[in-house]
Design a protein around this motif. Structure first.
Motif, PDB file in Angstrom:
ATOM      1  N   ASP A   1       7.405  10.064   7.739  1.00 22.75           N
ATOM      2  CA  ASP A   1       6.835  10.401   6.929  1.00 22.75           C
ATOM      3  C   ASP A   1       7.396   9.812   5.508  1.00 22.75           C
ATOM      4  OD1 ASP A   1       6.340  12.022   4.474  1.00 22.75           O
ATOM      5  OD2 ASP A   1       6.482  13.997   5.249  1.00 22.75           O
ATOM      6  N   VAL A   2       6.811   8.773   4.977  1.00 23.46           N
ATOM      7  CA  VAL A   2       7.390   7.950   3.930  1.00 23.46           C
ATOM      8  C   VAL A   2       7.650   8.722   2.623  1.00 23.46           C
ATOM      9  CG1 VAL A   2       6.916   6.106   2.469  1.00 23.46           C
ATOM     10  CG2 VAL A   2       6.168   5.870   4.807  1.00 23.46           C
TER      11      VAL A   2
ATOM     12  N   TYR B   1      11.948   0.500   3.407  1.00 22.56           N
ATOM     13  CA  TYR B   1      11.437  -0.787   4.016  1.00 22.56           C
ATOM     14  C   TYR B   1      11.771  -1.131   5.327  1.00 22.56           C
ATOM     15  CZ  TYR B   1       9.805  -5.555   4.965  1.00 22.56           C
ATOM     16  OH  TYR B   1       9.468  -6.624   5.633  1.00 22.56           O
ATOM     17  N   VAL B   2      12.968  -1.267   5.417  1.00 23.65           N
ATOM     18  CA  VAL B   2      14.058  -1.618   6.416  1.00 23.65           C
ATOM     19  C   VAL B   2      13.504  -0.689   7.839  1.00 23.65           C
ATOM     20  CG1 VAL B   2      16.162  -2.068   7.595  1.00 23.65           C
ATOM     21  CG2 VAL B   2      15.775  -2.448   5.250  1.00 23.65           C
ATOM     22  N   ARG B   3      13.545   0.744   7.480  1.00 22.08           N
ATOM     23  CA  ARG B   3      13.196   1.434   8.523  1.00 22.08           C
ATOM     24  C   ARG B   3      11.842   1.531   8.889  1.00 22.08           C
ATOM     25  NH1 ARG B   3      17.433   4.174  10.982  1.00 22.08           N
ATOM     26  NH2 ARG B   3      19.603   3.989   9.655  1.00 22.08           N
ATOM     27  N   TRP B   4      10.996   1.415   7.839  1.00 22.15           N
ATOM     28  CA  TRP B   4       9.571   1.607   7.882  1.00 22.15           C
ATOM     29  C   TRP B   4       9.070   0.336   8.893  1.00 22.15           C
ATOM     30  CZ3 TRP B   4       6.260  -2.301   6.139  1.00 22.15           C
ATOM     31  CH2 TRP B   4       4.699  -1.695   6.101  1.00 22.15           C
ATOM     32  N   ARG B   5       9.890  -0.794   8.659  1.00 22.95           N
ATOM     33  CA  ARG B   5       9.266  -1.940   9.129  1.00 22.95           C
ATOM     34  C   ARG B   5       9.593  -1.760  10.816  1.00 22.95           C
ATOM     35  NH1 ARG B   5      11.302  -7.932   8.871  1.00 22.95           N
ATOM     36  NH2 ARG B   5       9.447  -9.032   8.847  1.00 22.95           N
TER      37      ARG B   5
ATOM     38  N   ALA C   1       0.802  -1.165  -0.037  1.00 21.92           N
ATOM     39  CA  ALA C   1      -0.200   0.051  -0.010  1.00 21.92           C
ATOM     40  C   ALA C   1       0.935   1.314  -0.090  1.00 21.92           C
ATOM     41  CB  ALA C   1      -0.873   0.106   1.233  1.00 21.92           C
ATOM     42  N   VAL C   2       1.965   1.284   0.723  1.00 24.38           N
ATOM     43  CA  VAL C   2       2.871   2.299   0.523  1.00 24.38           C
ATOM     44  C   VAL C   2       3.355   2.480  -0.644  1.00 24.38           C
ATOM     45  CG1 VAL C   2       4.999   2.992   1.606  1.00 24.38           C
ATOM     46  CG2 VAL C   2       3.493   2.105   3.079  1.00 24.38           C
ATOM     47  N   PHE C   3       3.583   1.350  -1.274  1.00 22.25           N
ATOM     48  CA  PHE C   3       4.297   1.469  -2.763  1.00 22.25           C
ATOM     49  C   PHE C   3       3.565   2.259  -3.556  1.00 22.25           C
ATOM     50  CE2 PHE C   3       4.674  -0.347  -6.807  1.00 22.25           C
ATOM     51  CZ  PHE C   3       5.835  -0.222  -7.184  1.00 22.25           C
ATOM     52  N   ASN C   4       2.233   1.883  -3.550  1.00 19.53           N
ATOM     53  CA  ASN C   4       1.044   2.229  -4.457  1.00 19.53           C
ATOM     54  C   ASN C   4       0.885   3.664  -4.276  1.00 19.53           C
ATOM     55  OD1 ASN C   4       0.762  -0.240  -5.950  1.00 19.53           O
ATOM     56  ND2 ASN C   4      -0.881  -0.817  -4.193  1.00 19.53           N
TER      57      ASN C   4
END
Lengths: 405, 178
Positions: free
Chosen positions: B61-62, B51-55, B16-19
């Motif tokens: 703020d992506v 992704y690494v830090r998002w996880r 979803a973040v990617f989209n």
């Protein structure tokens, strides 16, 4: 808003509007995310496997019932000195070590991409042999590894050929005199290496004794270690080379007919050394008459002695091949310098890399995908450095490391 | 089992973040490199790093984090001298077709072509200021430089663009400024 600003905005918006991601992008993201997960697994598994192997090697006397040790529960916490504030931290680095050949003083292991030990062998304790250096032959795969391993015992050096495949791991001493380090050497012999020629057809090591410094090269017609050896072995005296404490780093290609052997010094203050080698029509390697190790001053000057280097920045318009990484010890401690960038910012390395003497000698460094692995051969401490500054301390002891590729 | 479930949730959430962000990221990467294939490579790498830090829940703020990752990634590629030279060749060949439909389109093409001849840092600064509409302070923070440096880079970049656009085509230097 000036006219040029208007025109610029219009141009950028139009161009951006033309661009759409391809359907393959998510697949590529997913593949790379999976690799990150594998890297994490690599670190954990490597540590766990090493702990288990070390327990087997070091502590059998502590196991009265003769059973093996339990696998270590979890590795030591991984130190991440990078602050986590989003506002100041660059995106995290990613290092993909791939399959590796690693060794401590006596234990040699082939590690899979995920850090699992595929093969292991230990030099016999009674001979007191220790590993001096090792190098995986270019073109090896994790299914079929060929490597040269230099070992020493009681002042004598042996060159061994390691082979690892589905049948296991073998480590044979090469008996042919042309392939024995130290033949005809004087007192105080110290050997450094080995390194493979870029094409994987020859091998070199550096011999230093009271009579001087010389580079030895050997090759084989067929597979490494096969009999008989071919005639392309050579002894190349290096007159005027800096005395003592030289470490042979690698052997890289500069042009089709020109290669470069690179050397670091444990005492030099600001430089590394290079020697150009060319292969003659008879297959033997030679040095241009009158040439010896050339000192190359590390940029920028005055940032502490060079202790290791790794990787290459490809030549442009015939320019010399420069290292992609330098490891230096400055007044504030050890740093890794990514020279591939025009404005390379030194990446601080943990002080744990330093030995009791406060220096990083003998150091080793190996470029891997996305970064560098650097260590202290004496203490066995090692860290993984990402191109953008992330540093991960390896909890296991590694004195020698060579990627399988 | 819990780990498997969590991984699946992670993947769905990250998809979803990617989209939400991938289109903007690809466009920014393209404007910084002029190379559609390299732009996707940069964005893929940026997403993987995010992704690494998002996880770990470390990214507030992506969009901003991703923008910085793209800029850093593009910069690290373009700052390799040998790559820059190669890129210059590609850029000259990647004009996405002749677009002389009208004068405005021709002008936008000329600006785009001139942009490709700016040094990497100037190009980053003007793209972030005039495409992303970032303030000088935000641009400085993203690039890790001072506000003064951003002002200087943008000013020089605009002056250079102006000069290139006023230059007759026959005087254009092959390969651009390095």
């Amino acid at each position: 808003m000036t006219p040029i600003e208007d025109r610029l905005r219009a141009s950028l918006r139009e161009r951006a509007g033309d661009v759409e991601a391809t359907p393959l992008l998510w697949l590529e993201v997913d593949r790379r995310v999976t690799r990150r997960r594998r890297l994490a697994a690599w670190t954990v598994v490597a540590v766990t496997a090493a702990a288990a192997m070390a327990a087997v090697v070091v502590a059998p006397a502590l196991l009265p019932d003769g059973t093996g040790p339990e696998i270590a529960d979890r590795p030591a916490p991984i130190e991440d000195p990078t602050p986590s504030d989003d506002a100041t931290v660059p995106p995290p680095g990613t290092v993909e070590p791939g399959p590796l050949l690693v060794a401590t003083e006596r234990l040699i292991r082939v590690l899979d991409t995920d850090g699992a030990t595929l093969h292991a062998d230990e030099l016999p304790e009674e001979g007191e042999s220790t590993v001096v250096g090792l190098a995986v032959r270019p073109g090896s795969t994790v299914e079929q590894v060929t490597a040269a391993v230099l070992t020493t015992a009681e002042g004598m050096y042996d060159l061994r050929v390691l082979r690892a495949d589905a049948d296991g791991l073998t480590l044979e001493v090469i008996d042919d005199p042309a392939h024995q380090p130290g033949q005809g050497a004087g007192p105080g012999l110290v050997v450094s290496g080995p390194v493979w020629a870029p094409d994987g057809m020859s091998l070199a090591w550096l011999e230093q004794d009271t009579t001087g410094v010389r580079l030895r090269t050997v090759g084989w017609d067929a597979a490494a270690g096969s009999e008989p050896p071919v005639t392309d072995h050579a002894t190349l005296p290096l007159a005027g080379a800096p005395a003592g404490q030289l470490d042979l780093v690698d052997w890289v290609e500069v042009a089709t007919d020109r290669t470069l052997v690179r050397v670091t010094s444990r005492v030099a203050t600001d430089r590394w050394f290079e020697l150009t080698l060319r292969r003659g029509a008879d297959g033997a390697w030679s040095v241009e008459p009158g040439r010896t190790l050339d000192g190359v001053v590390a940029p920028p000057a005055g940032d502490g002695p060079v202790r290791a280097l790794a990787g290459t920045i490809p030549a442009v318009d015939g320019a010399a091949v420069a290292p992609a990484w330098l490891v230096r010890v400055g007044v504030e401690g050890p740093v890794a310098v990514p020279l591939a960038l025009d404005d390379p910012r030194p990446i601080a390395l943990p002080a744990a890399l330093l030995g009791p003497d406060g220096d990083l000698v003998p150091a080793w460094a190996v470029e891997v995908e996305g970064g560098l692995v650097v260590g202290n051969r004496r203490t066995g401490s090692a860290v993984v450095v990402g191109e953008d500054g992330d540093v991960t301390v390896l909890a296991e002891t590694v004195a020698h490391l060579s990627p399988i590729r | 089992m819990l780990t498997i479930v969590r991984a699946a949730v992670d993947e769905r959430s990250f998809a979803a973040v990617f989209n939400t962000h991938h289109r903007d990221a690809v466009r920014l990467a393209y404007l910084l490199t002029s190379d559609a294939a390299q732009a996707e490579d940069i964005v893929a790498e940026a997403f993987a790093k995010v992704y690494v830090r998002w996880r770990r829940g470390e990214v507030r703020d992506v969009g901003a984090y991703l923008r910085r990752a793209v800029a850093n990634e593009a910069n690290s590629k373009l700052r390799r001298r040998y790559l820059e030279r190669r890129e210059a060749g590609r850029q000259r060949g990647d004009d996405r077709g002749v677009r002389l439909i009208d004068e405005q389109a021709a002008d936008r093409d000329a600006v785009w072509s001139a942009l490709g001849r700016l040094p990497a840092r100037q190009r980053q600064a003007v793209v972030l200021r005039y495409y992303e509409d970032l303030s000088e302070a935000d641009t400085a923070e993203l690039l890790g430089v001072s506000v003064g440096t951003v002002k200087s880079q943008v000013s020089r970049g605009l002056a250079r663009l102006q000069a290139l656009l006023e230059q007759p085509a026959s005087e254009s230097l092959p390969g651009g400024e390095r």
